[in-house]
Design a protein around this motif. Structure first.
Motif, PDB file in Angstrom:
ATOM      1  N   PRO A  30      -3.206 -25.411  33.434  1.00 17.30           N
ATOM      2  CA  PRO A  30      -2.932 -26.105  32.178  1.00 17.30           C
ATOM      3  C   PRO A  30      -3.723 -25.559  30.997  1.00 17.30           C
ATOM      4  CG  PRO A  30      -3.182 -27.690  33.961  1.00 17.30           C
ATOM      5  CD  PRO A  30      -3.613 -26.359  34.499  1.00 17.30           C
ATOM      6  N   MET A  31      -4.971 -25.115  31.237  1.00 12.08           N
ATOM      7  CA  MET A  31      -5.762 -24.530  30.161  1.00 12.08           C
ATOM      8  C   MET A  31      -5.140 -23.213  29.706  1.00 12.08           C
ATOM      9  SD  MET A  31      -8.668 -24.664  28.288  1.00 12.08           S
ATOM     10  CE  MET A  31     -10.124 -25.376  29.087  1.00 12.08           C
ATOM     11  N   ILE A  32      -4.729 -22.389  30.639  1.00  8.40           N
ATOM     12  CA  ILE A  32      -4.104 -21.108  30.293  1.00  8.40           C
ATOM     13  C   ILE A  32      -2.827 -21.343  29.488  1.00  8.40           C
ATOM     14  CG2 ILE A  32      -2.875 -19.124  31.299  1.00  8.40           C
ATOM     15  CD1 ILE A  32      -5.048 -19.240  33.550  1.00  8.40           C
ATOM     16  N   GLU A  33      -1.999 -22.257  29.942  1.00  2.00           N
ATOM     17  CA  GLU A  33      -0.761 -22.556  29.222  1.00  2.00           C
ATOM     18  C   GLU A  33      -1.064 -23.160  27.855  1.00  2.00           C
ATOM     19  OE1 GLU A  33       1.149 -25.036  32.057  1.00  2.00           O
ATOM     20  OE2 GLU A  33       1.795 -23.367  33.331  1.00  2.00           O
ATOM     21  N   GLY A  34      -2.102 -24.001  27.778  1.00  2.00           N
ATOM     22  CA  GLY A  34      -2.464 -24.626  26.516  1.00  2.00           C
ATOM     23  C   GLY A  34      -2.962 -23.622  25.489  1.00  2.00           C
ATOM     24  N   ILE A  35      -3.794 -22.681  25.925  1.00  2.00           N
ATOM     25  CA  ILE A  35      -4.289 -21.659  25.001  1.00  2.00           C
ATOM     26  C   ILE A  35      -3.138 -20.796  24.492  1.00  2.00           C
ATOM     27  CG2 ILE A  35      -5.734 -19.602  24.787  1.00  2.00           C
ATOM     28  CD1 ILE A  35      -7.633 -20.901  26.850  1.00  2.00           C
ATOM     29  N   ALA A  36      -2.264 -20.374  25.402  1.00  2.57           N
ATOM     30  CA  ALA A  36      -1.119 -19.556  24.989  1.00  2.57           C
ATOM     31  C   ALA A  36      -0.250 -20.308  23.988  1.00  2.57           C
ATOM     32  CB  ALA A  36      -0.309 -19.140  26.213  1.00  2.57           C
ATOM     33  N   ALA A  37      -0.066 -21.615  24.209  1.00  4.23           N
ATOM     34  CA  ALA A  37       0.752 -22.415  23.296  1.00  4.23           C
ATOM     35  C   ALA A  37       0.099 -22.528  21.919  1.00  4.23           C
ATOM     36  CB  ALA A  37       0.985 -23.803  23.888  1.00  4.23           C
ATOM     37  N   VAL A  38      -1.221 -22.702  21.881  1.00  4.09           N
ATOM     38  CA  VAL A  38      -1.923 -22.798  20.604  1.00  4.09           C
ATOM     39  C   VAL A  38      -1.839 -21.473  19.841  1.00  4.09           C
ATOM     40  CG1 VAL A  38      -4.221 -22.987  19.570  1.00  4.09           C
ATOM     41  CG2 VAL A  38      -3.450 -24.698  21.214  1.00  4.09           C
ATOM     42  N   ILE A  39      -1.960 -20.360  20.552  1.00  4.08           N
ATOM     43  CA  ILE A  39      -1.822 -19.057  19.888  1.00  4.08           C
ATOM     44  C   ILE A  39      -0.431 -18.932  19.261  1.00  4.08           C
ATOM     45  CG2 ILE A  39      -1.683 -16.564  20.284  1.00  4.08           C
ATOM     46  CD1 ILE A  39      -3.893 -16.957  22.429  1.00  4.08           C
ATOM     47  N   ASP A  40       0.591 -19.330  19.999  1.00  2.00           N
ATOM     48  CA  ASP A  40       1.952 -19.289  19.452  1.00  2.00           C
ATOM     49  C   ASP A  40       2.064 -20.186  18.223  1.00  2.00           C
ATOM     50  OD1 ASP A  40       2.787 -17.530  21.406  1.00  2.00           O
ATOM     51  OD2 ASP A  40       3.728 -19.077  22.661  1.00  2.00           O
ATOM     52  N   GLN A  41       1.465 -21.379  18.298  1.00  3.27           N
ATOM     53  CA  GLN A  41       1.512 -22.309  17.175  1.00  3.27           C
ATOM     54  C   GLN A  41       0.814 -21.727  15.948  1.00  3.27           C
ATOM     55  OE1 GLN A  41       0.083 -26.258  18.115  1.00  3.27           O
ATOM     56  NE2 GLN A  41      -0.084 -26.853  15.960  1.00  3.27           N
ATOM     57  N   LEU A  42      -0.338 -21.115  16.155  1.00  2.00           N
ATOM     58  CA  LEU A  42      -1.070 -20.521  15.039  1.00  2.00           C
ATOM     59  C   LEU A  42      -0.301 -19.358  14.420  1.00  2.00           C
ATOM     60  CD1 LEU A  42      -4.698 -20.574  16.481  1.00  2.00           C
ATOM     61  CD2 LEU A  42      -3.787 -22.015  14.643  1.00  2.00           C
ATOM     62  N   ALA A  43       0.351 -18.577  15.263  1.00  2.00           N
ATOM     63  CA  ALA A  43       1.111 -17.434  14.751  1.00  2.00           C
ATOM     64  C   ALA A  43       2.224 -17.879  13.814  1.00  2.00           C
ATOM     65  CB  ALA A  43       1.688 -16.628  15.911  1.00  2.00           C
ATOM     66  N   ALA A  44       2.697 -19.110  13.994  1.00  3.24           N
ATOM     67  CA  ALA A  44       3.794 -19.637  13.174  1.00  3.24           C
ATOM     68  C   ALA A  44       3.305 -20.591  12.095  1.00  3.24           C
ATOM     69  CB  ALA A  44       4.800 -20.348  14.072  1.00  3.24           C
ATOM     70  N   THR A  45       1.985 -20.711  11.906  1.00  2.00           N
ATOM     71  CA  THR A  45       1.427 -21.667  10.948  1.00  2.00           C
ATOM     72  C   THR A  45       1.325 -21.053   9.555  1.00  2.00           C
ATOM     73  OG1 THR A  45       0.136 -22.806  12.652  1.00  2.00           O
ATOM     74  CG2 THR A  45      -0.584 -23.085  10.374  1.00  2.00           C
ATOM     75  N   PRO A  46       2.054 -21.599   8.584  1.00  2.76           N
ATOM     76  CA  PRO A  46       1.944 -21.059   7.222  1.00  2.76           C
ATOM     77  C   PRO A  46       0.591 -21.419   6.610  1.00  2.76           C
ATOM     78  CG  PRO A  46       3.338 -23.029   7.251  1.00  2.76           C
ATOM     79  CD  PRO A  46       3.024 -22.703   8.680  1.00  2.76           C
ATOM     80  N   GLY A  47       0.088 -20.537   5.796  1.00  2.00           N
ATOM     81  CA  GLY A  47      -1.157 -20.805   5.104  1.00  2.00           C
ATOM     82  C   GLY A  47      -2.414 -20.600   5.928  1.00  2.00           C
ATOM     83  N   LEU A  48      -2.268 -20.085   7.142  1.00  2.00           N
ATOM     84  CA  LEU A  48      -3.433 -19.847   7.986  1.00  2.00           C
ATOM     85  C   LEU A  48      -4.248 -18.679   7.428  1.00  2.00           C
ATOM     86  CD1 LEU A  48      -4.790 -20.751  10.667  1.00  2.00           C
ATOM     87  CD2 LEU A  48      -3.513 -18.910  11.790  1.00  2.00           C
TER      88      LEU A  48
END
Length: 261
Positions: A30-48
């Motif tokens: 779950p940690m591995i999947e969670g980190i990968a998901a957060v990276i994907d979310q950040l990659a799509a975050t405007p204004g980052l």
């Protein structure tokens, strides 16, 4: 965001915290999947503008949770599958930070062992407490680093020093890590230092910052696809073999390992 990873965003700075503190933020599925998901979310975050990566509780990350991984079937994670561009999912949790378009600063304390060390190595900059305990620990379990370390360390860690640390799995301190190249600098409060640095970066021209990161990555990347694939091929040839099983057994039983050539 998952129960393993917390994400907050303020003024263009993402504050990402590993939140499995009862297990020293050890990497389970779950940690591995969670980190990968957060990276994907950040990659799509405007204004980052910048990202700070840290761990809650006593440690940054103690590496792979060997007990949870031991219960997985061989088909649960296919390390040869390129699920994230040139990387598999294990590599993505480390390489993904390098592939984000904005700078990432790791704030490290307690321990950063094995996969935890590779995780922090994905950051552009690393600030650690002087007394942090670090290790390229995989050889202790009869395997090789395979979470993008060999793609992230060139240009950062001197080759002969890296080879010694990989071959021996010995521990070293945050102060040592500065000299070796794993850590940028030490601080008594790495998270505060990292957040301050991220805010400073966030105040710069974001187009220039993104361009500078692309240039930095290009200057040291080499043939990334070949390195990542070779990591997986070597790991696939090691996992489940008698000597690898013996390494785990000896570690669990706290006895000298008996290997066969």
């Amino acid at each position: 965001m998952t129960d393993r990873v917390r994400l907050t965003l303020e003024a263009g700075v993402a504050d990402v915290r590993l939140s499995r503190d009862d297990k020293m933020n050890a990497l389970d599925p779950p940690m591995i999947e969670g980190i990968a998901a957060v990276i994907d979310q950040l990659a799509a975050t405007p204004g980052l503008r910048a990202v700070v990566l840290s761990g809650e509780g006593r440690a940054f990350c103690a590496g792979l949770d060997m007990m949870s991984m031991a219960g997985l079937a061989a088909t649960d994670f296919d390390i040869m599958a390129r699920t994230h561009g040139p990387a598999n999912v294990f590599q993505q949790v480390c390489w993904g930070w390098r592939s984000l378009p904005v700078p990432v600063i790791a704030a490290v304390h307690g321990v950063a062992f094995g996969g935890g060390l590779q995780l922090m190595s994905g950051a552009d900059v690393c600030v650690a407490r002087p007394d942090t305990r670090l290790s390229v620990m995989e050889m202790k379990w009869g395997i090789v680093p395979d979470m993008a370390g060999f793609a992230l360390w060139p240009g950062r860690v001197r080759d002969d020093v890296l080879r010694e640390l990989v071959y021996t799995a010995r521990e070293f301190s945050g102060d040592d890590a500065v000299g070796y190249g794993f850590v940028t600098r030490t601080a008594e409060d790495p998270l505060a230092e990292a957040l301050a640095l991220a805010r400073e970066i966030a105040s710069r021209n974001p187009e220039a910052i993104r361009a500078a990161k692309r240039l930095s990555n290009l200057s040291i990347s080499g043939n990334v696809e070949a390195v990542l694939l070779a990591e997986s091929r070597e790991q696939g040839a090691l996992i489940g073999r008698p000597n690898q099983i013996e390494a785990v057994a000896a570690g669990m039983q706290k006895r000298p390992a008996r290997f066969e050539d």
